[in-house]
Design an enzyme around this catalytic site. Structure first.
Site, PDB file in Angstrom:
ATOM      1  N   SER A  48       0.819  -1.220   0.000  1.00  0.00           N
ATOM      2  CA  SER A  48       0.000   0.000   0.000  1.00  0.00           C
ATOM      3  C   SER A  48       0.854   1.272   0.000  1.00  0.00           C
ATOM      4  CB  SER A  48      -0.976  -0.003   1.178  1.00  0.00           C
ATOM      5  OG  SER A  48      -0.286  -0.203   2.389  1.00  0.00           O
ATOM      6  N   CYS A  78      -6.309  -7.189   0.532  1.00  0.00           N
ATOM      7  CA  CYS A  78      -5.064  -6.896   1.250  1.00  0.00           C
ATOM      8  C   CYS A  78      -4.624  -5.428   1.155  1.00  0.00           C
ATOM      9  CB  CYS A  78      -4.001  -7.855   0.729  1.00  0.00           C
ATOM     10  SG  CYS A  78      -2.913  -8.396   2.016  1.00  0.00           S
ATOM     11  N   ARG A 104      -1.803  -2.648   9.754  1.00  0.00           N
ATOM     12  CA  ARG A 104      -0.914  -3.171   8.705  1.00  0.00           C
ATOM     13  C   ARG A 104       0.075  -4.180   9.289  1.00  0.00           C
ATOM     14  NH1 ARG A 104       2.717   0.416   6.363  1.00  0.00           N
ATOM     15  NH2 ARG A 104       3.132  -1.157   4.779  1.00  0.00           N
ATOM     16  N   HIS A 167      -6.233 -13.641  -0.222  1.00  0.00           N
ATOM     17  CA  HIS A 167      -6.072 -13.549  -1.676  1.00  0.00           C
ATOM     18  C   HIS A 167      -6.843 -14.633  -2.439  1.00  0.00           C
ATOM     19  CE1 HIS A 167      -2.971 -10.413  -1.883  1.00  0.00           C
ATOM     20  NE2 HIS A 167      -2.632 -10.854  -0.690  1.00  0.00           N
ATOM     21  N   GLU A 169      -7.938 -14.512  -5.362  1.00  0.00           N
ATOM     22  CA  GLU A 169      -7.537 -14.513  -6.781  1.00  0.00           C
ATOM     23  C   GLU A 169      -6.390 -15.492  -7.043  1.00  0.00           C
ATOM     24  OE1 GLU A 169      -6.658 -12.263  -4.623  1.00  0.00           O
ATOM     25  OE2 GLU A 169      -4.587 -11.646  -4.996  1.00  0.00           O
TER      26      GLU A 169
END
Ligand code: GLN
Length: 193
Positions: A48, A78, A104, A167, A169
């Protein structure tokens, strides 16, 4: 149907594969003008702080912020979730659009990344947590929990936004892809937890 994926850095290509599996077009968002023709948005994982730095050259995130506020279906994973969080511990607030506090790197360093069992709506599967944040507080009654790992909240939904700390994906399992298809089409959360 065209899905825009913020492509500063991180796992944008993996999200793009998910979108192609569904038979939709994906657009890798690198400039604000790319945003004009998309029906849904994905903000991927990555780093980020790096995304924030890269944004200084173009300031795309101001336009992303507006699109989200206008109601476009938006999935974040995320680092993408950190960008949208209203409060960030050990990081900076960027474009707050979901009423959560995130911490974080809450599981430790990169080497503490792990795979763990996640209940995602009605389904349970093993997903990756890569130097993930934790959702440390829910700041509004209109935020719904949609995913849990052990007793921890790892996914939430509020209006047109779904934010995860893991995640999916990287799995592209059938349950996730079916959900994603409905979410993109309906524009809101379409399952119960
Ligand atoms: N640790 C990263 C950050 O703070 C997030 C990691 C990820 O997106 N997998 O931005």
């Amino acid at each position: 149907m065209k899905v825009g994926i913020l492509s500063f850095q991180g796992s944008f290509l993996d999200h793009s594969k998910s979108i192609h599996e569904l038979g939709y077009e994906s657009l890798l968002i690198k400039q604000s003008k790319d945003l004009t023709s998309v029906d849904a948005l994905i903000l991927p994982g990555g780093e980020s702080t790096a995304m924030k730095k890269i944004n200084q050259f173009s300031n795309i995130l101001t336009d992303v912020d507006q699109l989200i506020k206008d109601g476009i279906p938006t999935l974040t994973t995320c680092a993408g979730t950190i960008l949208l969080a209203k409060e960030v511990i050990d990081g900076e607030v960027t474009i707050p659009n979901i009423d959560i506090e995130v911490t974080r790197n809450a599981y430790g360093r990169q080497t503490e990344s792990f795979e763990g069992s996640v209940k995602f709506f009605e389904n349970e599967d093993i997903y990756c947590f890569i130097r993930a944040p934790k959702i440390s507080k829910i700041l509004s009654d209109t935020v719904n929990v949609i995913a849990q790992h052990n007793d921890e909240i790892v996914g939430v939904a509020q209006k047109n936004v779904v934010s995860l700390t893991f995640h999916p994906e990287l799995n592209n399992d059938e349950y996730y892809l079916n959900w994603l298809n409905d979410f993109i089409k309906e524009g809101q959360n379409v399952r119960s937890f």
